[in-house]
Design an enzyme around this catalytic site. Structure first.
Site, PDB file in Angstrom:
ATOM      1  N   ASP A  74      -3.649  -0.385  -3.303  1.00 44.47           N
ATOM      2  CA  ASP A  74      -4.136  -1.781  -3.138  1.00 44.47           C
ATOM      3  C   ASP A  74      -5.615  -2.060  -3.126  1.00 44.47           C
ATOM      4  O   ASP A  74      -6.041  -2.954  -3.158  1.00 44.47           O
ATOM      5  CB  ASP A  74      -3.360  -2.625  -2.347  1.00 44.47           C
ATOM      6  CG  ASP A  74      -3.263  -2.609  -1.112  1.00 44.47           C
ATOM      7  OD1 ASP A  74      -3.228  -1.205  -0.753  1.00 44.47           O
ATOM      8  OD2 ASP A  74      -3.269  -3.554  -0.291  1.00 44.47           O
ATOM      9  N   HIS A  75      -6.148  -1.025  -2.655  1.00 41.59           N
ATOM     10  CA  HIS A  75      -7.763  -0.983  -2.346  1.00 41.59           C
ATOM     11  C   HIS A  75      -8.440  -0.263  -3.329  1.00 41.59           C
ATOM     12  O   HIS A  75      -9.707  -0.223  -3.620  1.00 41.59           O
ATOM     13  CB  HIS A  75      -7.787  -0.477  -0.968  1.00 41.59           C
ATOM     14  CG  HIS A  75      -7.252  -1.284   0.035  1.00 41.59           C
ATOM     15  ND1 HIS A  75      -7.778  -1.987   0.775  1.00 41.59           N
ATOM     16  CD2 HIS A  75      -5.908  -1.367   0.227  1.00 41.59           C
ATOM     17  CE1 HIS A  75      -7.129  -2.739   1.479  1.00 41.59           C
ATOM     18  NE2 HIS A  75      -5.842  -2.220   1.364  1.00 41.59           N
TER      19      HIS A  75
ATOM     20  N   ASP B  94      -8.373  -2.711   5.921  1.00 42.20           N
ATOM     21  CA  ASP B  94      -6.743  -2.797   6.774  1.00 42.20           C
ATOM     22  C   ASP B  94      -6.775  -2.514   8.148  1.00 42.20           C
ATOM     23  O   ASP B  94      -5.868  -2.074   8.565  1.00 42.20           O
ATOM     24  CB  ASP B  94      -5.769  -2.032   5.935  1.00 42.20           C
ATOM     25  CG  ASP B  94      -5.385  -2.783   4.856  1.00 42.20           C
ATOM     26  OD1 ASP B  94      -5.894  -3.701   4.137  1.00 42.20           O
ATOM     27  OD2 ASP B  94      -4.684  -2.271   3.852  1.00 42.20           O
TER      28      ASP B  94
ATOM     29  N   HIS C  56      -6.809  -8.611   3.747  1.00 46.01           N
ATOM     30  CA  HIS C  56      -5.383  -9.208   3.446  1.00 46.01           C
ATOM     31  C   HIS C  56      -5.256 -10.552   4.190  1.00 46.01           C
ATOM     32  O   HIS C  56      -5.935 -10.787   5.322  1.00 46.01           O
ATOM     33  CB  HIS C  56      -4.125  -8.434   3.933  1.00 46.01           C
ATOM     34  CG  HIS C  56      -3.854  -7.118   3.063  1.00 46.01           C
ATOM     35  ND1 HIS C  56      -3.101  -7.229   2.061  1.00 46.01           N
ATOM     36  CD2 HIS C  56      -4.479  -5.922   3.326  1.00 46.01           C
ATOM     37  CE1 HIS C  56      -3.061  -5.863   1.664  1.00 46.01           C
ATOM     38  NE2 HIS C  56      -3.775  -5.231   2.334  1.00 46.01           N
TER      39      HIS C  56
ATOM     40  N   HIS D 116      -5.059   3.114  10.774  1.00 45.95           N
ATOM     41  CA  HIS D 116      -4.125   2.562   9.663  1.00 45.95           C
ATOM     42  C   HIS D 116      -3.978   3.964   8.595  1.00 45.95           C
ATOM     43  O   HIS D 116      -2.962   4.272   8.260  1.00 45.95           O
ATOM     44  CB  HIS D 116      -4.741   1.466   8.974  1.00 45.95           C
ATOM     45  CG  HIS D 116      -4.093   1.172   7.687  1.00 45.95           C
ATOM     46  ND1 HIS D 116      -3.023   0.252   7.596  1.00 45.95           N
ATOM     47  CD2 HIS D 116      -4.519   0.973   6.326  1.00 45.95           C
ATOM     48  CE1 HIS D 116      -2.455   0.183   6.537  1.00 45.95           C
ATOM     49  NE2 HIS D 116      -3.544   0.529   5.521  1.00 45.95           N
TER      50      HIS D 116
ATOM     51  N   HIS E 183      -5.452   3.639  -0.224  1.00 45.26           N
ATOM     52  CA  HIS E 183      -4.225   3.145  -0.470  1.00 45.26           C
ATOM     53  C   HIS E 183      -4.475   2.453  -1.976  1.00 45.26           C
ATOM     54  O   HIS E 183      -5.505   1.859  -2.080  1.00 45.26           O
ATOM     55  CB  HIS E 183      -3.751   1.903   0.571  1.00 45.26           C
ATOM     56  CG  HIS E 183      -3.113   2.618   1.758  1.00 45.26           C
ATOM     57  ND1 HIS E 183      -3.076   1.982   2.879  1.00 45.26           N
ATOM     58  CD2 HIS E 183      -2.418   3.720   1.848  1.00 45.26           C
ATOM     59  CE1 HIS E 183      -2.285   2.875   3.662  1.00 45.26           C
ATOM     60  NE2 HIS E 183      -1.975   3.789   3.230  1.00 45.26           N
TER      61      HIS E 183
ATOM     62  N   HIS F 203     -10.251   2.762   2.440  1.00 43.77           N
ATOM     63  CA  HIS F 203      -9.218   3.819   2.462  1.00 43.77           C
ATOM     64  C   HIS F 203      -8.403   3.999   1.220  1.00 43.77           C
ATOM     65  O   HIS F 203      -8.735   3.135   0.470  1.00 43.77           O
ATOM     66  CB  HIS F 203      -8.438   3.419   3.572  1.00 43.77           C
ATOM     67  CG  HIS F 203      -7.678   2.051   3.386  1.00 43.77           C
ATOM     68  ND1 HIS F 203      -8.316   1.043   3.444  1.00 43.77           N
ATOM     69  CD2 HIS F 203      -6.337   1.874   3.366  1.00 43.77           C
ATOM     70  CE1 HIS F 203      -7.211   0.002   3.184  1.00 43.77           C
ATOM     71  NE2 HIS F 203      -6.072   0.611   3.148  1.00 43.77           N
TER      72      HIS F 203
END
Ligand code: ZN
Ligand code: FE
Length: 257
Positions: free
Chosen positions: A56-57, A131, A169, A108, A54, A52
């Site tokens: 942090d990905h 996530d 995570h 998410h 985001h 996805h």
């Protein structure tokens, strides 16, 4: 195939799968730990899988492209930094010498996908779920509805019990504190919580989990159980339908400390 969890930021894992020569990574939010692992194991990076959009990905994509000898795969319905090969439900891909099927898991984010590898030799399947599913919990609903997320998690829960669940995570211990509030009398939950505490004290990831374990301890996969529905009712669920119970659990978790 060797599966490695590369810690990144405060609680992310970038998953690496390699055969001693070719490697792929999933959701590289940061390039540095990936480059270090490629160098340490003398591996060629031949694919990147993104679940996805985001930061942090995807934050490490630009810095990894010069080392990448193959495609970036990502969800068709999300804005992933181009170029990437867009994927939707049911797609089959070949990455780093290995095949994966794509599962749409909105909730998410609106276009979130998961990647499932089913080894031909009968070994346990490997799931990269970003996530969506965490050990003992699930992702927050940033773009999707409770109904969508419940449906997405139900699809993952139906996978073979020995499937290795590679979440993005390390949220397990805080998730299990919430799970104990939902199901204080679940003996498997108490046993698993003690196991995870020991792992974290030694700095070891609690992941991968398995689908069988998540079915046994994760309240978000247990919405059909009377004990879970009762707890959700006490927190505002209007009825015992699984989607209603799921929605009430997710909101309760958002305010749980
Ligand atoms: Zn995310
Ligand atoms: Fe994340």
């Amino acid at each position: 195939m060797t599966l490695i969890a590369l810690p990144a930021f405060s609680d992310n894992y970038i998953w690496m799968l390699h055969d001693g020569q070719q490697a792929l990574v999933v959701d590289p939010g940061d390039a540095a730990p990936v480059l270090a692992a490629l160098d340490a194991h003398e591996l060629a990076l031949t694919a990147i899988l993104v679940t996805h959009h985001h930061a942090d990905h995807v934050g490490g994509l630009a810095a990894l492209r010069p080392r990448l000898q193959g495609p970036v795969f990502g969800p068709a319905r999300e804005a992933i930094p181009a170029p990437f090969e867009p994927l939707a439900d049911g797609a089959r891909i070949f990455a780093a010498g290995t095949t994966f099927e794509v599962i749409d898991v909105p909730g998410h984010t609106a276009g979130h996908i998961a990647y499932l590898h089913r080894p031909a030799d009968g070994a346990a399947p490997i799931l990269f779920c970003g996530d969506t599913l965490f050990s003992g919990g699930c992702g927050r609903l940033f773009e999707g509805t409770a109904l969508q997320m419940h449906h997405s998690l139900s699809r993952l829960a139906a996978l073979p019990g020995d499937t290795q669940v590679c979440c993005a995570h390390e949220y397990t211990e805080s998730n299990l504190r919430f799970a104990a509030a939902v199901e204080p009398d679940n003996p498997e939950l108490a046993r698993y919580t003690a196991e995870c505490r020991g792992l974290r004290e030694r700095g070891v990831p609690t992941l991968p989990s398995t689908i069988a374990r998540e079915r046994a301890v994760n309240p978000f996969l247990r919405c059909a159980l009377p004990a879970v529905a009762r707890a959700a009712r006490a927190q505002g669920a209007a009825n015992d339908s699984e989607a209603e119970v799921f929605g009430a659990l997710r909101e309760w978790k958002n305010r749980f400390r």
